[in-house]
Scaffold this motif. Structure first.
Motif, PDB file in Angstrom:
ATOM      1  N   PHE A 362       0.902  -1.361   0.143  1.00 35.70           N
ATOM      2  CA  PHE A 362       0.025  -0.142   0.019  1.00 35.70           C
ATOM      3  C   PHE A 362       0.655   1.246   0.173  1.00 35.70           C
ATOM      4  N   ILE A 363       2.105   1.200   0.778  1.00 32.39           N
ATOM      5  CA  ILE A 363       2.947   2.372   0.809  1.00 32.39           C
ATOM      6  C   ILE A 363       3.197   2.596  -0.634  1.00 32.39           C
ATOM      7  N   LYS A 364       3.659   1.590  -1.429  1.00 31.36           N
ATOM      8  CA  LYS A 364       4.188   1.974  -2.849  1.00 31.36           C
ATOM      9  C   LYS A 364       3.142   2.704  -3.806  1.00 31.36           C
ATOM     10  N   TYR A 365       2.002   2.441  -3.387  1.00 32.17           N
ATOM     11  CA  TYR A 365       1.094   3.087  -4.379  1.00 32.17           C
ATOM     12  C   TYR A 365       0.490   4.522  -3.792  1.00 32.17           C
ATOM     13  N   SER A 366       1.189   5.130  -2.879  1.00 29.68           N
ATOM     14  CA  SER A 366       0.805   6.421  -2.331  1.00 29.68           C
ATOM     15  C   SER A 366       0.951   7.353  -3.267  1.00 29.68           C
ATOM     16  N   ASP A 367       2.076   7.532  -3.961  1.00 25.13           N
ATOM     17  CA  ASP A 367       2.276   8.501  -4.973  1.00 25.13           C
ATOM     18  C   ASP A 367       1.180   8.432  -6.113  1.00 25.13           C
ATOM     19  N   ASP A 368       1.076   7.079  -6.356  1.00 27.46           N
ATOM     20  CA  ASP A 368      -0.112   7.060  -7.507  1.00 27.46           C
ATOM     21  C   ASP A 368      -1.302   7.225  -7.189  1.00 27.46           C
ATOM     22  N   LEU A 369      -1.562   7.133  -6.029  1.00 25.61           N
ATOM     23  CA  LEU A 369      -3.008   7.599  -5.672  1.00 25.61           C
ATOM     24  C   LEU A 369      -3.119   9.147  -5.427  1.00 25.61           C
ATOM     25  N   GLY A 370      -2.158   9.691  -4.549  1.00 20.76           N
ATOM     26  CA  GLY A 370      -2.268  11.143  -4.045  1.00 20.76           C
ATOM     27  C   GLY A 370      -3.018  11.245  -3.001  1.00 20.76           C
ATOM     28  N   SER A 371      -2.459  12.213  -1.871  1.00 16.30           N
ATOM     29  CA  SER A 371      -3.195  12.177  -0.734  1.00 16.30           C
ATOM     30  C   SER A 371      -4.411  13.047  -0.776  1.00 16.30           C
ATOM     31  N   GLN A 372      -4.679  13.799  -1.839  1.00 14.07           N
ATOM     32  CA  GLN A 372      -5.852  14.745  -1.830  1.00 14.07           C
ATOM     33  C   GLN A 372      -6.895  13.472  -2.468  1.00 14.07           C
ATOM     34  N   ASN A 373      -6.933  12.633  -3.455  1.00 12.37           N
ATOM     35  CA  ASN A 373      -7.584  11.672  -3.756  1.00 12.37           C
ATOM     36  C   ASN A 373      -8.092  10.434  -2.459  1.00 12.37           C
ATOM     37  N   PHE A 374      -7.102  10.391  -1.692  1.00  9.11           N
ATOM     38  CA  PHE A 374      -7.232   9.498  -0.412  1.00  9.11           C
ATOM     39  C   PHE A 374      -8.236  10.212   0.439  1.00  9.11           C
ATOM     40  N   ALA A 375      -8.034  11.531   0.877  1.00  9.97           N
ATOM     41  CA  ALA A 375      -8.913  12.353   1.488  1.00  9.97           C
ATOM     42  C   ALA A 375     -10.242  12.358   1.352  1.00  9.97           C
ATOM     43  N   ASP A 376     -10.303  12.669  -0.246  1.00 12.59           N
ATOM     44  CA  ASP A 376     -11.633  12.873  -0.751  1.00 12.59           C
ATOM     45  C   ASP A 376     -12.475  11.461  -0.843  1.00 12.59           C
ATOM     46  N   GLU A 377     -11.638  10.456  -0.954  1.00 14.56           N
ATOM     47  CA  GLU A 377     -12.482   9.055  -1.087  1.00 14.56           C
ATOM     48  C   GLU A 377     -12.957   8.745   0.365  1.00 14.56           C
ATOM     49  N   ALA A 378     -12.484   9.187   1.630  1.00 13.03           N
ATOM     50  CA  ALA A 378     -12.813   9.088   3.045  1.00 13.03           C
ATOM     51  C   ALA A 378     -13.992  10.007   3.116  1.00 13.03           C
ATOM     52  N   GLN A 379     -13.844  11.223   2.709  1.00 16.45           N
ATOM     53  CA  GLN A 379     -15.137  12.220   2.956  1.00 16.45           C
ATOM     54  C   GLN A 379     -16.261  11.850   2.026  1.00 16.45           C
ATOM     55  N   GLN A 380     -15.857  11.879   0.658  1.00 14.78           N
ATOM     56  CA  GLN A 380     -17.146  12.007  -0.207  1.00 14.78           C
ATOM     57  C   GLN A 380     -17.870  10.627  -0.495  1.00 14.78           C
ATOM     58  N   ARG A 381     -16.956   9.526  -0.348  1.00 13.26           N
ATOM     59  CA  ARG A 381     -17.565   8.315  -0.396  1.00 13.26           C
ATOM     60  C   ARG A 381     -17.916   7.518   0.783  1.00 13.26           C
ATOM     61  N   PHE A 382     -17.038   7.774   1.892  1.00 15.52           N
ATOM     62  CA  PHE A 382     -17.419   7.095   3.131  1.00 15.52           C
ATOM     63  C   PHE A 382     -18.065   7.970   4.140  1.00 15.52           C
ATOM     64  N   GLY A 383     -18.158   9.147   3.857  1.00 15.76           N
ATOM     65  CA  GLY A 383     -18.524  10.075   4.849  1.00 15.76           C
ATOM     66  C   GLY A 383     -17.948  10.593   6.175  1.00 15.76           C
ATOM     67  N   LEU A 384     -16.586  10.278   5.958  1.00 14.88           N
ATOM     68  CA  LEU A 384     -15.849  10.621   7.407  1.00 14.88           C
ATOM     69  C   LEU A 384     -15.722  12.142   7.332  1.00 14.88           C
TER      70      LEU A 384
END
Length: 545
Positions: A362-384
């Motif tokens: 999972f660490i190796k895919y950090s740059d490919d995903l991007g921290s903003q996409n990660f944060a958006d997934e948490a809020q916009q799809r999971f409601g956190l």
């Protein structure tokens, strides 16, 4: 000795009983220590260093005797914060309506003196005794050098905080008879973890449940929104309770209560995945802080559920796509490792790395995903992080768009990520149903509050996540297989452990589903997820809804 006062001295323990004219505090301490001391008004030689044993006994004795005599001014004079102490001690009689006080001091331990309180409370012709234990600490006054009681509201009562007041009178809200989803009565006596939960529900919904107030001694707390009842200490006259229906399940709650007794500092939440209704909430620590709803702790590898969803949704990889698992991975000059003994697997799929809980994949895919996409997934799809209104106070999770090494650490549920079992049970519910239903303890229609919403997940992402979690709970190499054994075919899980700086052992996390029920648990300093948190979740899932 004057009439109305009794003093007993046994082995260094003294009791002060005041019913009329008082016996001087100086004299009682002389009887205990044989040395005497100066009164609150008298001069004292300026001393330095920690108070001596005699000073501790003397200062605490003066204070307790004056308090028992209803002499707020004198008692306050033996504290290091006289103004606040005076107001609280006057309120002891004027606001709390205490008419008789019996204080019994125990053996001092260095600068701390434990004591017990028996307070007779009288209001509107009704009288009862409030009994509890408290303690005080003796310090040396900075400017005077005198030995003084360090004033804290908790000296008066251990549940009091700054700004609190003890009040006796008609309760602010009527009592409630909370019932579960099937009408079973829920009490703090039978379900101890629900004590603070029921207090909050009563404070918020007591006037909507149809009851009538009683007469109580309670803690009045001032907040930004006004004043509220922070806890009832004594009931002088019962009110008529109104019925408040909750989403809880008595059977699930009972299982949760039993499960958290296995480990100190453990918490668990169960949720009906298809609705977001909270079925159980339990904490090993039964005090006011509800860690299951309000904890803010890194959830470790359990967050790989959300991380996997983000990787799939943003086209980085799929459940059967590549997710190599090297022995180590470097991100922003920080090296990350897997659990000790985990073999590297450069040909691993995302499902394999998820089931084995490989960090480096999972660490190796950090740059490919991007921290903003990660944060958006948490809020916009999971409601956190979207201001959940569960019915009581709760923390709704935080997965920020972090920078530096924290961006990579967040992929495995560490860094700046903060969650609690409520958040994690909701994440699992969204992952297994595709829909985000904000968790609730009482129906939205009770107060027409606005619930948080989120986009949720596609059916394709859900199918992959469920398969990955099922593999983790059933495959021979799955980290949750041992814990989930015997729970049936429709199950899935994810383990996690989170290292905390300065903590000798990692925190244990576990989340899982069985049918339409999801549950999540944390055990602080519990070690691996399957060792401590796992059995708690399994016990709750076994009970069902």
């Amino acid at each position: 000795m004057r009439k109305g006062v009794k003093v007993a001295i046994v082995g260094g323990v003294f009791t002060v009983m005041v019913g009329g004219a008082g016996y001087g505090a100086y004299n009682i301490v002389t009887a205990v220590t044989g040395t005497g001391g100066s009164s609150a008004a008298g001069p004292a030689a300026h001393r330095t260093g920690p108070p001596t044993a005699d000073e501790v006994r003397e200062a605490s004795g003066h204070f307790l005797t004056a308090w028992a005599k209803n002499d707020a001014d004198t008692a306050a004079g033996y504290t290091n914060y006289a103004e606040h102490a005076r107001a609280a001690l006057r309120g002891w009689h004027e606001d709390a309506h205490v008419t008789h006080t019996v204080l019994k001091a125990g053996k001092p331990a260095d600068d701390r003196v434990p004591f017990t309180v028996k307070a007779t409370v009288e209001f509107d012709g009704k009288k009862k005794t409030l009994s509890y234990a408290s303690s005080l600490t003796v310090v040396r006054g900075e400017s005077t050098g005198r030995a003084l009681v360090r004033w804290r509201p908790s000296v008066l009562h251990p549940d009091l905080k700054d700004g609190d007041t003890l009040v006796t009178g008609e309760s602010k809200t009527p009592p409630i008879e909370a019932v579960d989803r099937n009408g079973t009565v829920l009490t703090a006596k039978k379900y101890p973890s629900l004590g603070p939960v029921l207090d909050q529900l009563r404070a918020k919904y007591g006037d909507k449940a149809g009851g009538s107030p009683g007469v109580e001694t309670y803690i009045q707390r001032t907040t930004a929104d006004g004043t509220e009842t922070a806890g009832t200490l004594l009931t002088l006259a019962e009110g008529r309770p109104g019925t408040l229906r909750t989403t809880l399940s008595a059977s699930a709650q009972a299982a949760a209560e039993r499960a958290v007794t296995r480990y100190a500092q453990s918490s668990v939440v169960a949720v009906k995945a298809s609705t977001g209704e909270v079925l159980a909430v339990a904490n090993a620590d039964k005090r006011e802080f509800n860690a299951a709803f309000n904890g803010r702790v890194a959830p470790g590898s359990t967050l790989k559920i959300l991380t996997s969803a983000a990787l799939i949704d943003h086209g980085v990889t799929t459940a059967n796509g590549p997710a190599p698992c090297p022995a180590s991975a470097v991100a922003m000059s920080q090296t990350f490792h897997n659990l000790t003994g985990m073999a590297a697997d450069e040909g691993a799929t995302l499902s394999n790395s998820f089931a084995r809980s490989c960090n480096t994949a999972f660490i190796k895919y950090s740059d490919d995903l991007g921290s903003q996409n990660f944060a958006d997934e948490a809020q916009q799809r999971f409601g956190l992080g979207k201001d959940w209104k569960t019915g009581i106070v709760s923390f709704d999770g935080s997965v920020p768009a972090a920078g530096g090494p924290d961006a990579a650490a967040g992929m495995i549920g560490q860094g700046q990520v903060q969650m609690n079992p409520l958040n994690l049970a909701s994440v699992t519910a969204t992952a297994t149903t595709g829909a985000f239903h904000q968790p609730v303890l009482v129906a939205q229609g009770l107060d027409d509050r606005t619930l948080a919403t989120a986009q949720g997940l596609s059916s394709g992402t859900v199918a992959q996540l469920r398969a990955m979690m099922h593999l983790t709970a059933t495959a021979s190499y799955g980290t949750a297989t041992r814990v989930m054994a015997g729970l049936g075919p429709d199950v899935g899980a994810k383990t996690g452990s989170a290292e905390v700086d300065g903590q000798g052992r990692s925190n244990s996390w576990f989340t899982g589903y069985r049918g339409d029920v999801t549950a999540a648990a944390m055990v602080l300093s519990g070690g691996h997820g399957g060792d401590a948190a796992g059995p708690i979740v399994a016990a709750v899932l076994r009970a069902g809804a």
